[in-house]
Design an enzyme around this catalytic site. Structure first.
Site, mmCIF file in Angstrom:
data_model
loop_
_atom_site.group_PDB
_atom_site.id
_atom_site.type_symbol
_atom_site.label_atom_id
_atom_site.label_comp_id
_atom_site.label_asym_id
_atom_site.label_seq_id
_atom_site.Cartn_x
_atom_site.Cartn_y
_atom_site.Cartn_z
ATOM 1 N N GLY A 1 -6.663 7.083 11.477
ATOM 2 C CA GLY A 1 -5.795 7.732 10.655
ATOM 3 C C GLY A 1 -5.872 7.557 8.798
ATOM 4 N N THR A 35 -0.323 3.652 14.709
ATOM 5 C CA THR A 35 -1.029 4.196 13.715
ATOM 6 C C THR A 35 -0.125 4.824 12.941
ATOM 7 O OG1 THR A 35 -3.087 3.968 15.099
ATOM 8 C CG2 THR A 35 -3.131 5.486 13.160
ATOM 9 N N HIS A 51 2.007 2.686 10.547
ATOM 10 C CA HIS A 51 1.189 2.390 9.623
ATOM 11 C C HIS A 51 1.073 3.403 8.444
ATOM 12 C CE1 HIS A 51 -2.554 -0.021 7.912
ATOM 13 N NE2 HIS A 51 -2.710 1.323 7.584
ATOM 14 N N GLU A 52 0.322 4.509 8.901
ATOM 15 C CA GLU A 52 0.137 5.630 8.019
ATOM 16 C C GLU A 52 1.180 5.936 7.106
ATOM 17 O OE1 GLU A 52 -2.962 5.927 7.162
ATOM 18 O OE2 GLU A 52 -3.854 5.123 8.932
ATOM 19 N N HIS A 110 -2.084 -2.031 1.994
ATOM 20 C CA HIS A 110 -2.485 -2.879 3.206
ATOM 21 C C HIS A 110 -2.017 -4.333 2.579
ATOM 22 C CE1 HIS A 110 -5.545 0.145 4.239
ATOM 23 N NE2 HIS A 110 -4.544 0.074 5.102
ATOM 24 N N ASP A 124 -0.637 -6.877 -2.643
ATOM 25 C CA ASP A 124 -0.044 -5.710 -1.956
ATOM 26 C C ASP A 124 1.459 -5.292 -2.638
ATOM 27 O OD1 ASP A 124 1.926 -7.569 -1.366
ATOM 28 O OD2 ASP A 124 1.853 -6.934 0.848
ATOM 29 N N VAL A 170 4.049 -6.520 -3.068
ATOM 30 C CA VAL A 170 5.362 -6.936 -2.327
ATOM 31 C C VAL A 170 5.481 -8.603 -2.446
ATOM 32 C CG1 VAL A 170 6.271 -6.858 -0.127
ATOM 33 C CG2 VAL A 170 5.252 -4.713 -0.846
ATOM 34 N N GLN A 229 -3.033 -12.918 1.790
ATOM 35 C CA GLN A 229 -3.791 -13.167 3.051
ATOM 36 C C GLN A 229 -5.313 -12.584 2.502
ATOM 37 O OE1 GLN A 229 -2.127 -11.058 6.385
ATOM 38 N NE2 GLN A 229 -4.010 -9.995 6.391
ATOM 39 N N ASP A 254 -1.762 -2.505 18.364
ATOM 40 C CA ASP A 254 -0.430 -1.810 18.266
ATOM 41 C C ASP A 254 0.335 -2.899 18.979
ATOM 42 O OD1 ASP A 254 -1.785 0.477 17.199
ATOM 43 O OD2 ASP A 254 -0.943 1.899 18.553
HETATM 44 N N1 ARG Z 1 -5.865 3.402 8.346
HETATM 45 C C1 ARG Z 1 -6.564 2.469 9.719
HETATM 46 C C2 ARG Z 1 -7.455 2.952 10.189
HETATM 47 O O1 ARG Z 1 -7.740 4.076 10.286
HETATM 48 C C3 ARG Z 1 -5.193 2.646 10.568
HETATM 49 C C4 ARG Z 1 -5.043 1.178 11.418
HETATM 50 C C5 ARG Z 1 -3.891 1.547 12.314
HETATM 51 N N2 ARG Z 1 -3.636 0.256 13.066
HETATM 52 C C6 ARG Z 1 -3.076 0.342 14.391
HETATM 53 N N3 ARG Z 1 -2.850 -0.929 14.948
HETATM 54 N N4 ARG Z 1 -2.744 1.371 14.811
HETATM 55 O O2 ARG Z 1 -8.350 2.363 10.677
HETATM 56 ZN ZN ZN Z 2 -4.033 1.741 6.051
HETATM 57 CA CA CA Z 3 2.541 -10.019 -1.002
#
Ligand code: ARG
Ligand code: ZN
Ligand code: CA
Length: 249
Positions: A114, A156, A159-160, A169, A179, A181, A187, A220
């Site tokens: 995504g 996903t 996250h998006e 990230h 990041d 935040v 990390q 996930d």
């Molecule tokens: N932008 C990331 C990608 O396309 C999405 C990661 C999503 N991670 C997940 N565990 N669903 O790789």
């Molecule tokens: Zn991302």
């Molecule tokens: Ca931070």
């Protein structure tokens, strides 16, 4: 803004094969996951190591499915240059992005699950794009769905949508990066799979990386929280001077 913010969601399914034309039930399962994750009512929050429990946050954001449209296409993969967001380019134009989160479901290709546009960009391309087999949850749709483990639990989109809500990230896209935040530990880089606690990098102390954060790259089943700092950053968008304030007017 205080209180729950409700975001109407417009889902545009652009499919080349029958399996990519995911069901209404699979789409609804994604809305369910978003609502759980953005209200800290996801059951897997119980996995969070106790030392991090003070960080876990309820975003107080909810999502309602405002409409689904479907379009058949001869294109088999769409890339990441926003063609799926334009009817002139064979895609589907967004619907009123000042008042809707537009989500395009199509095969991106290149192993990409995504991608999202941060706040402040062009309205014509605002929203998120997710591959059909990564949208929704196989724990809710247990038969007949199109899913690809270990990205089959709807994270996903969690996250998006985090990116769409201005989150970076967690590793800051650099070695021991920032990041923006304060309460997320620095990390070294992205984590994949399902790390075991603690995973110490960048001298980030005994507790190490917050690899179970939605803005990492873990499986996930192994990501299940936003932090208070991430909530503050995202919800600033809904203040009177915030760039997504149209969602609360
Ligand atoms: N932008 C990331 C990608 O396309 C999405 C990661 C999503 N991670 C997940 N565990 N669903 O790789
Ligand atoms: Zn991302
Ligand atoms: Ca931070």
């Amino acid at each position: 803004y205080s209180g729950v913010v409700t975001i109407p969601v417009r889902v545009h399914v652009i499919y080349n094969s029958a399996k990519e034309n995911i069901s209404d039930a699979q789409i609804q399962s994604q809305i369910t996951v978003l609502n759980r994750d953005y209200s800290k009512t996801n059951s897997d929050i119980s996995l969070l190591p106790g030392v991090f429990s003070g960080l876990a946050s309820n975003m107080q954001i909810q999502f309602t499915l405002a409409g689904i449209d479907r379009k058949s296409s001869t294109k088999t993969s769409w890339g990441t240059r926003d063609a799926m967001k334009s009817s002139k380019k064979g895609g589907v134009d967004p619907i009123d992005p000042a008042h809707n989160l537009n989500i395009w479901i199509c095969n991106i290709g290149g192993g990409i699950l995504g991608y999202a546009q941060f706040p402040g960009g062009l309205a014509a391309t605002d929203g998120v794009v997710i591959g059909p087999q990564y949208f929704g949850s196989s724990s809710i749709v247990t038969t007949g769905g199109y899913f690809a483990a270990p990205y089959d639990k709807g994270r996903t989109a969690t996250h998006e949508v985090g990116h769409w809500l201005n989150l970076r990230h967690i590793w800051g896209d650099a070695s021991c990066g920032n990041d923006l935040v304060a309460d997320t530990p620095t990390q070294q880089t992205s984590n994949f799979g399902c790390p075991s606690f603690p995973h110490v990098t960048c001298g980030n102390g005994a507790n190490g990386d917050l690899f179970m954060n939605y803005m990492d790259y873990t499986n996930d089943l192994c990501m299940y929280m936003f932090t208070n700092g991430q909530t503050t950053r995202s919800r600033a968008l809904f203040a009177s001077d915030g760039s997504r304030n149209t969602f609360v007017q």
